[in-house]
Design a protein around this motif. Structure first.
Motif, PDB file in Angstrom:
ATOM      1  N   LYS A 103       0.841  -1.190   0.000  1.00 32.58           N
ATOM      2  CA  LYS A 103       0.000   0.000   0.000  1.00 32.58           C
ATOM      3  C   LYS A 103       0.881   1.247   0.000  1.00 32.58           C
ATOM      4  N   HIS A 104       0.303   2.348  -0.375  1.00 33.73           N
ATOM      5  CA  HIS A 104       0.948   3.667  -0.363  1.00 33.73           C
ATOM      6  C   HIS A 104       2.074   3.783  -1.385  1.00 33.73           C
ATOM      7  N   LEU A 105       2.041   2.940  -2.403  1.00 37.38           N
ATOM      8  CA  LEU A 105       3.015   3.019  -3.490  1.00 37.38           C
ATOM      9  C   LEU A 105       2.367   3.501  -4.793  1.00 37.38           C
ATOM     10  N   GLY A 106       1.047   3.689  -4.767  1.00 36.76           N
ATOM     11  CA  GLY A 106       0.334   4.097  -5.973  1.00 36.76           C
ATOM     12  C   GLY A 106      -0.255   2.950  -6.769  1.00 36.76           C
ATOM     13  N   VAL A 107      -0.200   1.744  -6.224  1.00 35.34           N
ATOM     14  CA  VAL A 107      -0.702   0.567  -6.943  1.00 35.34           C
ATOM     15  C   VAL A 107      -2.208   0.676  -7.173  1.00 35.34           C
ATOM     16  N   SER A 108      -2.957   1.057  -6.146  1.00 32.68           N
ATOM     17  CA  SER A 108      -4.415   1.173  -6.298  1.00 32.68           C
ATOM     18  C   SER A 108      -4.775   2.151  -7.400  1.00 32.68           C
ATOM     19  N   TRP A 109      -4.109   3.288  -7.410  1.00 37.44           N
ATOM     20  CA  TRP A 109      -4.357   4.332  -8.408  1.00 37.44           C
ATOM     21  C   TRP A 109      -4.123   3.806  -9.820  1.00 37.44           C
ATOM     22  N   GLU A 110      -2.972   3.205 -10.045  1.00 40.40           N
ATOM     23  CA  GLU A 110      -2.637   2.711 -11.389  1.00 40.40           C
ATOM     24  C   GLU A 110      -3.500   1.521 -11.792  1.00 40.40           C
ATOM     25  N   PHE A 111      -3.780   0.636 -10.846  1.00 39.48           N
ATOM     26  CA  PHE A 111      -4.587  -0.544 -11.143  1.00 39.48           C
ATOM     27  C   PHE A 111      -6.022  -0.132 -11.491  1.00 39.48           C
ATOM     28  N   LEU A 112      -6.602   0.794 -10.719  1.00 38.19           N
ATOM     29  CA  LEU A 112      -7.949   1.265 -11.026  1.00 38.19           C
ATOM     30  C   LEU A 112      -7.974   1.994 -12.370  1.00 38.19           C
ATOM     31  N   GLY A 113      -6.937   2.777 -12.657  1.00 37.78           N
ATOM     32  CA  GLY A 113      -6.845   3.430 -13.969  1.00 37.78           C
ATOM     33  C   GLY A 113      -6.779   2.418 -15.095  1.00 37.78           C
ATOM     34  N   TYR A 114      -6.029   1.346 -14.887  1.00 35.49           N
ATOM     35  CA  TYR A 114      -5.940   0.270 -15.877  1.00 35.49           C
ATOM     36  C   TYR A 114      -7.316  -0.343 -16.121  1.00 35.49           C
ATOM     37  N   ILE A 115      -8.054  -0.635 -15.048  1.00 37.80           N
ATOM     38  CA  ILE A 115      -9.386  -1.230 -15.171  1.00 37.80           C
ATOM     39  C   ILE A 115     -10.330  -0.253 -15.888  1.00 37.80           C
ATOM     40  N   ALA A 116     -10.255   1.026 -15.561  1.00 37.46           N
ATOM     41  CA  ALA A 116     -11.111   2.029 -16.210  1.00 37.46           C
ATOM     42  C   ALA A 116     -10.822   2.104 -17.710  1.00 37.46           C
ATOM     43  N   ARG A 117      -9.550   2.095 -18.082  1.00 39.12           N
ATOM     44  CA  ARG A 117      -9.197   2.122 -19.517  1.00 39.12           C
ATOM     45  C   ARG A 117      -9.640   0.830 -20.204  1.00 39.12           C
ATOM     46  N   TYR A 118      -9.496  -0.291 -19.530  1.00 38.15           N
ATOM     47  CA  TYR A 118      -9.950  -1.574 -20.072  1.00 38.15           C
ATOM     48  C   TYR A 118     -11.451  -1.506 -20.338  1.00 38.15           C
ATOM     49  N   ALA A 119     -12.201  -1.008 -19.366  1.00 35.03           N
ATOM     50  CA  ALA A 119     -13.654  -0.883 -19.524  1.00 35.03           C
ATOM     51  C   ALA A 119     -13.988   0.036 -20.698  1.00 35.03           C
ATOM     52  N   ASP A 120     -13.305   1.175 -20.793  1.00 36.24           N
ATOM     53  CA  ASP A 120     -13.534   2.093 -21.912  1.00 36.24           C
ATOM     54  C   ASP A 120     -13.269   1.396 -23.242  1.00 36.24           C
ATOM     55  N   ASP A 121     -12.142   0.700 -23.320  1.00 31.75           N
ATOM     56  CA  ASP A 121     -11.754   0.019 -24.566  1.00 31.75           C
ATOM     57  C   ASP A 121     -12.746  -1.062 -24.970  1.00 31.75           C
ATOM     58  N   HIS A 122     -13.474  -1.609 -23.995  1.00 35.75           N
ATOM     59  CA  HIS A 122     -14.434  -2.676 -24.270  1.00 35.75           C
ATOM     60  C   HIS A 122     -15.878  -2.175 -24.315  1.00 35.75           C
ATOM     61  N   GLY A 123     -16.038  -0.852 -24.375  1.00 35.91           N
ATOM     62  CA  GLY A 123     -17.360  -0.269 -24.574  1.00 35.91           C
ATOM     63  C   GLY A 123     -18.278  -0.300 -23.373  1.00 35.91           C
ATOM     64  N   ILE A 124     -17.735  -0.531 -22.202  1.00 34.45           N
ATOM     65  CA  ILE A 124     -18.567  -0.557 -20.991  1.00 34.45           C
ATOM     66  C   ILE A 124     -18.904   0.893 -20.634  1.00 34.45           C
ATOM     67  N   GLU A 125     -20.202   1.188 -20.544  1.00 34.97           N
ATOM     68  CA  GLU A 125     -20.658   2.567 -20.368  1.00 34.97           C
ATOM     69  C   GLU A 125     -20.382   3.124 -18.974  1.00 34.97           C
ATOM     70  N   THR A 126     -20.513   2.288 -17.956  1.00 38.29           N
ATOM     71  CA  THR A 126     -20.344   2.743 -16.576  1.00 38.29           C
ATOM     72  C   THR A 126     -19.627   1.668 -15.780  1.00 38.29           C
ATOM     73  N   ILE A 127     -18.634   2.091 -15.007  1.00 32.88           N
ATOM     74  CA  ILE A 127     -18.074   1.175 -14.014  1.00 32.88           C
ATOM     75  C   ILE A 127     -18.412   1.755 -12.650  1.00 32.88           C
ATOM     76  N   GLU A 128     -18.640   0.866 -11.719  1.00 32.21           N
ATOM     77  CA  GLU A 128     -19.038   1.313 -10.396  1.00 32.21           C
ATOM     78  C   GLU A 128     -18.462   0.391  -9.339  1.00 32.21           C
ATOM     79  N   SER A 129     -18.495   0.896  -8.128  1.00 28.64           N
ATOM     80  CA  SER A 129     -18.051   0.110  -6.991  1.00 28.64           C
ATOM     81  C   SER A 129     -18.949   0.448  -5.818  1.00 28.64           C
ATOM     82  N   ILE A 130     -19.286  -0.557  -5.052  1.00 24.81           N
ATOM     83  CA  ILE A 130     -20.035  -0.344  -3.825  1.00 24.81           C
ATOM     84  C   ILE A 130     -19.007  -0.314  -2.702  1.00 24.81           C
ATOM     85  N   GLU A 131     -18.980   0.788  -1.973  1.00 19.21           N
ATOM     86  CA  GLU A 131     -17.977   0.968  -0.918  1.00 19.21           C
ATOM     87  C   GLU A 131     -18.644   1.161   0.436  1.00 19.21           C
ATOM     88  N   SER A 132     -18.011   0.641   1.460  1.00 18.22           N
ATOM     89  CA  SER A 132     -18.394   0.967   2.824  1.00 18.22           C
ATOM     90  C   SER A 132     -18.071   2.445   3.030  1.00 18.22           C
TER      91      SER A 132
END
Length: 171
Positions: A103-132
């Protein structure tokens, strides 16, 4: 196929899709996740990730489920992510978990960005997360990445964070 990502701290890691033979590796990974992060990831009290959940994270033959693993350059599994889409591939729910000592190395930031770009590239209109609501760090990270945050209409302890396709990601 592997993708190499570099965080703002200079930490490099590789991302690839999960495979059926990764189950033991993913099980071992979860022994290095805090109890609080397990609770946030699974939205409930979880001491040990069940065989059924591990199978779902490594052996999905469902074309709407995308499981990703992140490895440090020395081969250590440091993060896992799932993007689970609806049958029309319009909406996807994302869940990410990071190993405590990475943690605290920026992994979450880059990994979530990767997933968001993947979703965009695959035409997924909305990505969401349910958070506490207690998971302030994740909610703030998602806000900074352009996700909107709204109360969950069915549970006051949760929030729904969403990102629309093509929303600009910070660099």
């Amino acid at each position: 196929m592997k993708t190499t990502l570099t965080t703002h701290t200079g930490f490099r890691f590789e991302v690839r899709r999960a495979h059926a033979d990764d189950e033991a590796l993913v099980a071992e990974f979860f022994t290095h996740v805090t109890p609080e992060d397990l609770r946030f990831r699974f939205l409930g009290a979880v001491r040990e990730v069940s065989h059924e959940r591990l199978v779902a994270m490594t052996r999905s033959d469902d074309p709407h489920i995308h499981n990703f693993l992140a490895f440090s350059t020395d081969g250590m599994l440091i993060a896992v992510a799932t993007l689970a889409n609806d049958p029309a591939d319009r909406r996807g729910e994302v869940a990410i978990c990071i190993r405590e000592d990475r943690k605290h190395l920026g992994v979450s930031w880059e990994f979530l960005g990767y997933i968001a770009r993947y979703a965009d590239d695959h035409g997924i209109e909305t990505i969401e997360s349910i958070e506490s609501r207690e998971n302030r760090a994740a909610i703030e990270l998602e806000r900074e990445m352009g996700f909107t945050v709204a109360p969950d209409p069915n549970d006051s302890t949760l929030v729904l964070v969403q990102r629309k396709r093509g929303a600009k990601l910070p660099s």
